[in-house]
Enzyme design. Structure first.
Site, PDB file in Angstrom:
ATOM      1  N   ASP A 333      14.670  13.315   4.794  1.00  0.00           N
ATOM      2  CA  ASP A 333      13.807  12.252   5.300  1.00  0.00           C
ATOM      3  C   ASP A 333      12.867  12.776   6.382  1.00  0.00           C
ATOM      4  OD1 ASP A 333      13.191   9.655   4.743  1.00  0.00           O
ATOM      5  OD2 ASP A 333      14.619   8.757   6.138  1.00  0.00           O
ATOM      6  N   ASP A 393      17.554   3.635   2.784  1.00  0.00           N
ATOM      7  CA  ASP A 393      18.011   3.330   4.139  1.00  0.00           C
ATOM      8  C   ASP A 393      19.117   2.282   4.140  1.00  0.00           C
ATOM      9  OD1 ASP A 393      16.082   5.071   5.139  1.00  0.00           O
ATOM     10  OD2 ASP A 393      14.546   3.517   5.119  1.00  0.00           O
TER      11      ASP A 393
END
Length: 482
Positions: A333, A393
């Site tokens: 990420d 997420d």
């Protein structure tokens, strides 16, 4: 170069007048726009999109006098167009662009005499303006300040925490049923046939992260083709996930259990209707996915079902695998958000470009929870009408929460791991939103969610002197008794 987002407020000539607002890009070093419409001065808009205004001879004399003028982009610079428009009496210059809106930049040193406001606007918005408001339109420009916090974030927060908590709880219920089946030989075979879980080993975790990296890079370079592949996969996976979630609820209802037999197999009629409903929901979303007024609700419902089913189905065997998965995806990420701008030719983040649709592609990847922004701002019109949270997420920390819940079931620890990890996830989400508000730019949420959840889970295991069992996972399940 300074590029700022603003709003063009347009009003039609009807009674009562119809108004609509459109995104504009301007340079705050050249002009200062008011923050509100209070005491705003409206000007009649003259549509000259048939010209690029690179010569005063292109426009009849007196046509621009005391008006706002819109011309097409191309052939000469913004300030050259502005100087011509100003010399012909115009009070505002709008430049229509058929391509993606970008920063307005020119050498202002040679054009100090140019003082009229200049703004870049989408050509499609000019067409829409004529269709909605008619040919007689009055316009003005303003740029409201960006709100410190948008309340759509609260909705995003509730959806995320609810999904993670419910997914973890569901995984624990399935684990309890499995352990009961193991302890009861008569139920063991039936339970194994129903079991659809997939267990991640450290090797498959690494392979999974590599596939994620390759897929993201392929999407960056071949987005306009692969986006339809992702949409198709999402429709199929979300329909199946919605079916699994609703079937689990329907299974608890003791009514409507009539069955039909086909090819020596029996199935409940209500499950047939449920399957039809789930397929129809996915098809309706696919057809109307670009309808911003309501399609986001259906996408969020399908997305929550997808995340719940993923968290419940994919089992992490131990805390070791959780650390490897969350750690690698944290690096993934951060790399694709913060590091790739130093690598790409246009200085853009690969993650952000893919999420937004590279090169202004109208098709968006259905891998996010979307909630319309509730606070009025230029960003709402220009490029961020929705607050977004990626499925990753939710799913990635959700897998750790689910492992904590299963560990609680196996160790009979009164949900202490599950509750503490869920609270840690909520704290991580709040921290993400705080940093987002302070930095005014997109954040890799895993940067905050992963440390919060991993550290909290580790501290609970250490405090209870169960770190060894928590790290190794399911090895201690033998001998479990209901």
């Amino acid at each position: 170069v300074a590029a700022d987002e603003g709003i063009l407020h347009a009003s039609g000539s009807g009674v009562p007048p119809v108004t609509k607002e459109y995104c504009i890009i301007y340079n705050s070093n050249w002009v200062s726009l008011p923050k509100t419409l209070d005491n705003a001065t409206f000007m009649t808009l003259e549509n000259l999109t048939s010209t690029v205004l690179c010569s005063s001879a292109e426009v009849p004399s007196g046509l621009m006098k005391d008006k706002a003028v819109v011309v097409m982009r191309g052939n000469c610079t913004f300030l050259e167009k502005a100087r011509i428009a100003q010399s012909l009496g115009a009070k505002m210059l709008l430049i229509a662009s058929k391509t993606r809106l970008s920063a307005i930049s020119d050498n202002k040193t040679d054009f100090e005499d140019v003082t009229l406001p200049i703004a870049l606007i989408r050509y499609n918005d000019i067409v829409d303006m004529q269709q909605v408001l008619g040919n007689e339109v009055n316009v003005t420009l303003y740029s409201p300040p960006l709100p410190e916090f948008d309340y759509s974030m609260v909705v995003i927060f509730l959806i995320a925490v609810f999904t993670v908590a419910l997914g973890g709880y569901w995984s624990g219920v399935a684990e309890l049923e499995n352990l009961k089946a193991v302890a009861s030989p008569g139920e063991r075979e039936t339970r194994w046939k129903k079991e659809e879980n997939v267990t991640f080993t450290p090797l498959t975790v690494i392979l999974f992260v590599v596939i994620c990296c390759v897929m993201l890079v392929l999407l960056y370079f071949f987005y306009k083709w692969l986006v339809y592949v992702i949409i198709s996969v999402f429709c199929l996976a979300s329909a199946m996930s919605l079916y699994n979630c609703l079937a689990a609820l329907i299974g608890e209802i003791p009514f409507g259990q009539c069955r039909i037999t086909c090819s020596n197999k029996t199935i409940e009629v209500r499950l047939i209707f449920l399957a039809i409903f789930c397929i129809a929901a996915a098809v309706v979303w696919a057809v109307f996915r670009n309808e911003d007024r309501w399609a986001w609700i259906l996408q969020d419902i399908l997305g929550v079902a997808f995340c719940l089913n993923f968290i419940k189905t994919l089992k992490m065997p131990n805390f070791k695998s959780c650390v490897i998965l969350l750690g690698l995806l944290l690096l993934y990420d951060v790399f694709f958000v913060f590091i790739t701008p130093f690598i790409t030719k246009n200085g853009a983040s690969i993650m952000v470009e893919v999420a937004a649709g590279p090169f202004g592609n109208s098709e968006k990847l259905p891998v996010v929870i979307r909630v319309p922004r509730l606070e009025h701002s230029a960003s709402t019109l220009c490029d961020l009408p929705f607050s977004l949270l990626g499925f990753g997420d939710i799913i990635v920390p959700g897998l750790l929460v689910a492992y904590c819940r299963r560990f609680d079931v196996q160790a009979r620890s009164s949900s202490v791991y599950y509750i503490s990890c869920t609270i840690a996830y909520a704290v991580g989400m709040v921290l993400t939103f705080i940093v987002l508000a302070l930095m005014k730019m997109g954040q890799p949420a895993l940067l905050y969610l992963v440390p919060c959840t991993l550290i909290t889970s580790s501290l609970v295991a250490w405090r209870r002197k169960e770190m060894k069992k928590f790290w190794k996972g399911s090895n201690y399940q033998v001998g479990w008794k209901p």
